[in-house]
Design an enzyme around this catalytic site. Structure first.
Site, PDB file in Angstrom:
ATOM      1  N   ARG A   1      -7.101   7.699  -6.580  1.00  0.00           N
ATOM      2  CA  ARG A   1      -6.294   7.741  -5.350  1.00  0.00           C
ATOM      3  C   ARG A   1      -6.657   8.914  -4.457  1.00  0.00           C
ATOM      4  NH1 ARG A   1      -1.820   4.482  -5.580  1.00  0.00           N
ATOM      5  NH2 ARG A   1      -1.237   5.278  -3.551  1.00  0.00           N
TER       6      ARG A   1
ATOM      7  N   ASP B   1      -8.734  -3.113  -7.035  1.00  0.00           N
ATOM      8  CA  ASP B   1      -7.533  -2.483  -6.499  1.00  0.00           C
ATOM      9  C   ASP B   1      -6.823  -1.664  -7.582  1.00  0.00           C
ATOM     10  OD1 ASP B   1      -5.822  -1.916  -4.471  1.00  0.00           O
ATOM     11  OD2 ASP B   1      -5.039  -3.932  -4.237  1.00  0.00           O
TER      12      ASP B   1
ATOM     13  N   ASP C   1       0.409   0.049   1.745  1.00  0.00           N
ATOM     14  CA  ASP C   1       1.046  -1.268   1.840  1.00  0.00           C
ATOM     15  C   ASP C   1       2.158  -1.462   0.813  1.00  0.00           C
ATOM     16  OD1 ASP C   1      -0.560  -2.377   4.004  1.00  0.00           O
ATOM     17  OD2 ASP C   1      -2.226  -2.300   2.593  1.00  0.00           O
ATOM     18  N   GLY C   2       2.095  -0.730  -0.307  1.00  0.00           N
ATOM     19  CA  GLY C   2       3.073  -0.906  -1.382  1.00  0.00           C
ATOM     20  C   GLY C   2       4.502  -0.649  -0.941  1.00  0.00           C
TER      21      GLY C   2
ATOM     22  N   ASP D   1       0.155  -8.019  -2.434  1.00  0.00           N
ATOM     23  CA  ASP D   1       0.163  -6.896  -1.490  1.00  0.00           C
ATOM     24  C   ASP D   1      -0.308  -5.605  -2.166  1.00  0.00           C
ATOM     25  OD1 ASP D   1       1.150  -8.885   0.064  1.00  0.00           O
ATOM     26  OD2 ASP D   1       3.071  -7.957   0.505  1.00  0.00           O
TER      27      ASP D   1
ATOM     28  N   GLU E   1       0.101  -4.735  -5.278  1.00  0.00           N
ATOM     29  CA  GLU E   1       0.901  -4.353  -6.452  1.00  0.00           C
ATOM     30  C   GLU E   1       0.557  -5.270  -7.620  1.00  0.00           C
ATOM     31  OE1 GLU E   1       3.443  -1.612  -5.967  1.00  0.00           O
ATOM     32  OE2 GLU E   1       1.872  -1.541  -4.449  1.00  0.00           O
TER      33      GLU E   1
ATOM     34  N   GLY F   1      -1.355   5.665   3.320  1.00  0.00           N
ATOM     35  CA  GLY F   1      -1.787   5.461   1.942  1.00  0.00           C
ATOM     36  C   GLY F   1      -3.291   5.356   1.842  1.00  0.00           C
ATOM     37  N   SER F   2      -3.785   4.928   0.676  1.00  0.00           N
ATOM     38  CA  SER F   2      -5.228   4.676   0.592  1.00  0.00           C
ATOM     39  C   SER F   2      -5.512   3.220   0.938  1.00  0.00           C
ATOM     40  CB  SER F   2      -5.790   5.051  -0.781  1.00  0.00           C
ATOM     41  OG  SER F   2      -4.978   4.571  -1.819  1.00  0.00           O
ATOM     42  N   GLY F   3      -4.535   2.327   0.690  1.00  0.00           N
ATOM     43  CA  GLY F   3      -4.686   0.934   1.125  1.00  0.00           C
ATOM     44  C   GLY F   3      -3.808   0.721   2.340  1.00  0.00           C
TER      45      GLY F   3
END
Length: 368
Positions: A184, A177, A80-81, A357, A359, A110-112
């Protein structure tokens, strides 16, 4: 689809700019793109230009400065980053109103992958992860239908302004998070491990939370839905004459952070929280169905907060239930959920991490 949502269709042949972060998640995004995504896109007559990011803010600068007219869609293959960078880069353009009409596509890399999981859920697919989720999201791109998505405008006491597509958090969820970043390589299992670690050292955060409930528009009745236009400011078009052309959207529901919230807002009586999370889409992660009622374009911020005093066992039960989206059925008195149009959070001291989000942000008063 809800009434008032209109769909567009990507042209064929279609030209896609793919922004890909090779470091995201467990570092497989480029391999997965070549193995899973590209063959499907080729069959659907979608040609790709792949832009591999080399550093933080690389994608942000590219979409902010580049002539985007040569592409029909922007595809983000990452966590999402990277999409957060792309959205904020587009919103910094003088022609942001036009640029924000360019269809965006998320492919989980990603992981998220919360937005990808949310879109998978809205499309009616069962909850899946990894390659299966990637295949489903690629299939959605191949079909070429697109529609509007809500963005939330966030501003902080130090004067920062962000446009957020997923959620704002403080406390437990944000700690998980950020603390789990070091895992990661585990993919989405990093969040499970992070949850257990944060449970062990459960912290309480002090602050004031206020919000404008969904139904408490000043006229008393809910606001009518706007015509389907990609409005990025919580469905409130700017009143004519505010701001120069190209100036960022005006936050018509908010008063400046230094002033008290308007009288028709609700101020939460408790001031000690385990977590505050304002989410605008259904999923917080690939198997975390946080807001089952959310839709892509519902003009609503789904606000969750957990009051201090909850036991670790209950908190763990809630987290296990979130994977199925049944946490609200547990009727836990410490967990509150309210659909809102706007919110403000004022931490008593700068303690804990805030996230937008996914971050990290410095802890300070914020509203959206």
């Amino acid at each position: 689809a809800p009434p008032g949502d209109s769909y567009g269709v990507l042209p064929r042949p279609c030209r896609a700019l793919v922004l890909l972060n090779p470091q995201s998640g467990s570092g497989r995004a480029l391999d997965d793109f070549q193995a899973v995504v590209q063959p499907m896109l080729a069959e659907a007559d979608i040609t790709t230009t792949v832009f591999v990011t080399e550093r933080a803010h690389h994608a942000h600068e590219k979409v902010r400065d580049e002539d985007l007219s040569q592409w029909d869609t922007l595809v983000v293959m990452s966590g999402d980053g990277l999409l957060f960078e792309v959205v904020n880069g587009l919103m910094e353009r003088p022609d942001w109103k036009e640029a924000m009409k360019k269809p965006l596509c998320i492919l989980p890399g990603g992981s998220g992958n919360a937005l990808a999981a949310s879109i998978n859920y809205y499309a009616g697919y069962e909850q899946v992860a990894k390659k299966k989720l990637l295949t489903n999201c690629t299939f959605i791109l191949c079909k070429g239908l697109y529609t509007q998505m809500d963005l939330v405008s966030l501003s902080t006491a130090s004067g920062k302004r962000f446009f957020s597509f997923l959620g704002f958090g403080w406390g437990f969820i944000s700690d998980v998070d950020i603390d789990s970043e070091k895992y990661r390589w585990l993919g989405s299992a990093r969040f499970t491990l992070g949850t257990l670690q944060c449970l062990a050292k459960l912290r309480v955060y002090q602050g004031r939370l206020s919000y404008l409930p969904m139904a408490a528009e000043q006229g008393g009745s809910p606001a009518p839905r706007d015509p389907p236009a990609p409005v990025t400011n919580g469905h409130i078009p700017q009143p004519a004459g505010t701001g120069a052309p190209g100036s960022p959207p005006h936050d018509s529901l908010l008063v400046p952070l230094g002033q008290p919230v308007p009288a028709h807002w609700t101020v939460v009586p408790e001031e000690e929280f385990v977590l505050v999370y304002a989410i605008y889409q259904s999923h917080l992660g690939t198997n975390l169905l946080m807001a089952p009622a959310a839709r892509l374009h519902d003009g609503c911020i789904h606000l969750f907060y957990m009051k201090a005093g909850i036991s670790r066992v209950t908190l763990l039960k809630l987290f296990l239930a979130i994977s199925r989206g049944t946490h609200l059925d547990l009727n836990c008195p410490h967990l509150c959920y309210v659909p809102v149009r706007a919110f403000r959070l004022e931490p008593r001291v700068a303690a804990g991490i805030m996230t937008v989000d996914g971050e990290a942000l410095a802890c300070e008063p914020v509203q959206g």
